[in-house]
Design a protein around this motif. Structure first.
Motif, PDB file in Angstrom:
ATOM      1  N   UNK A   1      14.970   6.491   5.704  1.00 10.58           N
ATOM      2  CA  UNK A   1      15.456   7.870   5.608  1.00 10.58           C
ATOM      3  C   UNK A   1      15.537   8.380   4.175  1.00 10.58           C
ATOM      4  N   UNK A   2      14.587   7.942   3.346  1.00 10.75           N
ATOM      5  CA  UNK A   2      14.524   8.413   1.961  1.00 10.75           C
ATOM      6  C   UNK A   2      13.167   9.070   1.730  1.00 10.75           C
ATOM      7  N   UNK A   3      12.995   9.675   0.575  1.00 11.96           N
ATOM      8  CA  UNK A   3      11.741  10.340   0.230  1.00 11.96           C
ATOM      9  C   UNK A   3      10.934   9.470  -0.714  1.00 11.96           C
TER      10      UNK A   3
ATOM     11  N   UNK B   1       0.826  -1.219   0.000  1.00 14.13           N
ATOM     12  CA  UNK B   1       0.000   0.000   0.000  1.00 14.13           C
ATOM     13  C   UNK B   1       0.859   1.268   0.000  1.00 14.13           C
ATOM     14  N   UNK B   2       0.217   2.380  -0.315  1.00 18.73           N
ATOM     15  CA  UNK B   2       0.886   3.680  -0.263  1.00 18.73           C
ATOM     16  C   UNK B   2       1.384   3.946   1.160  1.00 18.73           C
ATOM     17  N   UNK B   3       0.571   3.594   2.150  1.00 20.35           N
ATOM     18  CA  UNK B   3       0.971   3.799   3.541  1.00 20.35           C
ATOM     19  C   UNK B   3       2.230   2.998   3.869  1.00 20.35           C
ATOM     20  N   UNK B   4       2.318   1.779   3.337  1.00 22.61           N
ATOM     21  CA  UNK B   4       3.516   0.969   3.561  1.00 22.61           C
ATOM     22  C   UNK B   4       4.725   1.560   2.843  1.00 22.61           C
ATOM     23  N   UNK B   5       4.520   2.108   1.663  1.00 21.30           N
ATOM     24  CA  UNK B   5       5.625   2.761   0.939  1.00 21.30           C
ATOM     25  C   UNK B   5       6.146   3.957   1.734  1.00 21.30           C
ATOM     26  N   UNK B   6       5.241   4.707   2.333  1.00 17.54           N
ATOM     27  CA  UNK B   6       5.650   5.845   3.168  1.00 17.54           C
ATOM     28  C   UNK B   6       6.414   5.352   4.389  1.00 17.54           C
ATOM     29  N   UNK B   7       5.945   4.269   5.009  1.00 14.13           N
ATOM     30  CA  UNK B   7       6.641   3.692   6.163  1.00 14.13           C
ATOM     31  C   UNK B   7       8.037   3.211   5.772  1.00 14.13           C
TER      32      UNK B   7
END
Length: 73
Positions: free
Chosen positions: A54-56, A42-48
């Motif tokens: 420590x990347x964007x 998920x997008x939330x997992x990608x953000x996590x």
């Protein structure tokens, strides 16, 4: 390139195993590997993932006039 490919390449570049990444985001390696195989990260997992490494992470839509609508961690 699929999301799973992106995550695998990121792990390679960051010198971290998929299993270690899974643990850092609070998931079991088995569960996370299944998500990679199915392509259901998920997008939330990608953000996590971005947060723990420590990347964007950026996700965006770019309209014809150049206007961007984006999600960023």
């Amino acid at each position: 390139m699929t999301t799973s490919d992106m995550i695998r390449e990121l792990c390679e570049k960051m010198n971290i195993s998929i299993s270690e990444l899974a643990r850092r985001i609070g998931q079991s390696p088995q569960n996370f590997n299944k998500k990679l195989q199915r392509g259901t990260v998920s997008v939330e997992e990608m953000i996590a993932i971005a947060d723990v490494l420590g990347v964007t992470f950026e996700q965006s839509f770019t309209l014809a006039n150049g206007y961007k609508i984006y999600l960023e961690n």
